[in-house]
Design an enzyme around this catalytic site. Structure first.
Site, PDB file in Angstrom:
ATOM      1  N   GLY A 116       0.736  -1.259   0.000  1.00 53.71           N
ATOM      2  CA  GLY A 116       0.000   0.000   0.000  1.00 53.71           C
ATOM      3  C   GLY A 116       0.765   1.308   0.000  1.00 53.71           C
ATOM      4  N   GLY A 139       2.780   2.629  -2.317  1.00 53.44           N
ATOM      5  CA  GLY A 139       3.191   3.134  -3.628  1.00 53.44           C
ATOM      6  C   GLY A 139       2.528   4.448  -4.003  1.00 53.44           C
ATOM      7  N   CYS A 190      -0.618   3.850  -5.897  1.00 55.80           N
ATOM      8  CA  CYS A 190      -1.356   2.724  -5.338  1.00 55.80           C
ATOM      9  C   CYS A 190      -2.538   3.252  -4.537  1.00 55.80           C
ATOM     10  CB  CYS A 190      -0.387   1.968  -4.440  1.00 55.80           C
ATOM     11  SG  CYS A 190      -1.166   0.911  -3.256  1.00 55.80           S
TER      12      CYS A 190
HETATM   13  P1  5GP Z   1       6.528   4.153  -5.762  1.00 54.81           P
HETATM   14  O1  5GP Z   1       8.010   4.069  -5.841  1.00 54.81           O
HETATM   15  O2  5GP Z   1       5.935   4.731  -7.017  1.00 54.81           O
HETATM   16  O3  5GP Z   1       6.028   4.827  -4.536  1.00 54.81           O
HETATM   17  O4  5GP Z   1       5.995   2.659  -5.629  1.00 54.81           O
HETATM   18  C1  5GP Z   1       6.267   1.689  -6.626  1.00 54.81           C
HETATM   19  C2  5GP Z   1       5.594   0.399  -6.253  1.00 54.81           C
HETATM   20  O5  5GP Z   1       4.161   0.539  -6.142  1.00 54.81           O
HETATM   21  C3  5GP Z   1       5.738  -0.697  -7.279  1.00 54.81           C
HETATM   22  O6  5GP Z   1       7.026  -1.255  -7.298  1.00 54.81           O
HETATM   23  C4  5GP Z   1       4.647  -1.673  -6.863  1.00 54.81           C
HETATM   24  O7  5GP Z   1       5.039  -2.508  -5.802  1.00 54.81           O
HETATM   25  C5  5GP Z   1       3.554  -0.738  -6.341  1.00 54.81           C
HETATM   26  N1  5GP Z   1       2.466  -0.578  -7.315  1.00 54.81           N
HETATM   27  C6  5GP Z   1       2.563  -0.281  -8.636  1.00 54.81           C
HETATM   28  N2  5GP Z   1       1.349  -0.195  -9.195  1.00 54.81           N
HETATM   29  C7  5GP Z   1       0.452  -0.443  -8.230  1.00 54.81           C
HETATM   30  C8  5GP Z   1      -0.977  -0.516  -8.201  1.00 54.81           C
HETATM   31  O8  5GP Z   1      -1.680  -0.276  -9.183  1.00 54.81           O
HETATM   32  N3  5GP Z   1      -1.539  -0.854  -7.000  1.00 54.81           N
HETATM   33  C9  5GP Z   1      -0.786  -1.108  -5.897  1.00 54.81           C
HETATM   34  N4  5GP Z   1      -1.409  -1.467  -4.780  1.00 54.81           N
HETATM   35  N5  5GP Z   1       0.565  -1.022  -5.885  1.00 54.81           N
HETATM   36  C10 5GP Z   1       1.170  -0.702  -7.041  1.00 54.81           C
END
Ligand code: 5GP
Length: 347
Positions: free
Chosen positions: A177, A179, A182
């Protein structure tokens, strides 16, 4: 129902206390880590930043620029041919082949691995807590004993242990959660504050000589520092790498020049339309789409991150990134630090 009343922390809840130190100059601080993996027995040396396997960021162009010093999880939508060609050339020593838990994805791995030297795989599921997921990791391990397997996502030590022991994974990916794109926390109420997840999971993994990769929630170089300081062996980045020249996806142009790009979660409507023929009726969208500015070559952003880590090491008296965690005292400061585009609630 029960309530866990122990306080749990997110990146924004802490800062790192500066300390008087004998740290060398920033340029002499060693960011390289050497890891020997628990179940594959393989070794890896480099700066432990990992580009996420999101289809915009986990690209071959990214791997060419970041590798072999840093790691990239290629997204899982490349064709067999493209992957075979890629893994047959020099860029393979820090690049993960990504797959989900479906049989056809396992068969694709088998086909590519027969023809090219794939050493790292990232087995990615939104929910790493199912028995089926553990069984799938085990099956991959039984089929390919030499592969270094990163598996996730989970956010609690019980499941880290299960994946390392029963699944025979090498690196467990931590984050439910956090991301940037996300929406799991707002759609399902499920999640775990990321800093505490890293601290607790790293402790469990290190007790078994396994490794963890903190995945999600880093918006600034300082968040990456906090993730390493909390005990992460690797830190995975999605949003921080979005909008760069090495990304794939839909660019928005003005006067023939790139100004911004669409960046979306892999469970967003955009991704589901693109790869899964739309959303199934029984599922919620757990991702959203945002527009991020064009930010030029990724190397410049990476230098900001590595510069931040070096400086943090100097502030706490760590001569090497390896020592960062043991040199860290977190101070709790329940004060939100500046927000950023993807912290806003949209969609
Ligand atoms: P960020 O670096 O952008 O904060 O987080 C990246 C991570 O968010 C990704 O590696 C993956 O684990 C997660 N993530 C990517 N797309 C989604 C999504 O549509 N839903 C959720 N729950 N997590 C995502």
């Amino acid at each position: 129902m029960r309530i866990d009343s122990d306080p749990k922390l997110d990146f924004d809840d802490v800062l790192i206390r500066p300390k008087r130190s004998e740290a060398p100059s920033r340029s002499a601080i060693d960011l390289e880590r050497k890891h020997k993996f628990l179940n594959s027995g393989a070794t890896w040396k480099g700066v432990p930043l990992v580009a996420s396997n999101m289809d915009t960021v986990g690209t071959m162009a990214m791997a060419k620029v970041l590798g072999p010093e840093m790691m990239v999880c290629l997204h899982k939508y490349y064709s067999d041919e493209d992957l075979i060609e890629f893994f047959q050339n020099d860029h393979r020593t820090s690049v993960f082949f990504t797959l989900g838990i479906k049989d056809d994805e396992f068969e694709k791995l088998r086909r590519v691995k027969q023809q090219a030297d794939v050493r790292f795989v990232c087995v990615d599921a939104a929910n790493g807590y199912t028995r089926f997921f553990v069984e799938r990791i085990k099956r991959i391990r039984e089929a390919f004993s030499d592969l270094t397997i990163m598996a996730g996502n989970v956010a609690t030590p019980d499941m880290v242990q299960e994946l390392l022991i029963s699944g025979a994974a090498d690196i467990v990916k931590i984050g439910i959660g956090p991301g940037s794109v996300c929406t799991t926390r707002t759609k399902t109420a499920v999640g775990y504050p990321q800093l505490s997840a890293i601290i607790e999971c790293a402790d469990a993994a290190h007790g078994l000589r396994g490794h963890v990769c903190a995945d999600g929630g880093c918006r600034y170089p300082g968040d990456v520092v906090k993730a390493f300081a909390a005990g992460a062996d690797f830190v995975m980045l999605g949003g921080m790498l979005a909008g760069h020249d090495e990304c794939e996806g839909e660019w928005i142009e003005e006067d023939g020049k790139r100004v911004s790009m669409k960046f979306y979660g892999m469970s967003s409507q955009t991704a589901l339309d693109k790869y899964a023929g739309g959303k199934k009726d029984y599922r919620a969208r757990e991702g959203k789409e945002v527009v991020v500015p064009h930010r030029g070559p990724v190397k410049e952003t990476i230098q900001e991150v590595t510069g931040g880590i070096r400086s943090a090491c100097a502030y706490v008296g760590a001569a090497r990134l390896k020592d960062m965690s043991k040199c860290t005292t977190f101070v709790i400061c329940h004060r939100p630090q500046a927000g950023m585009f993807h912290r806003e609630f949209g969609n």
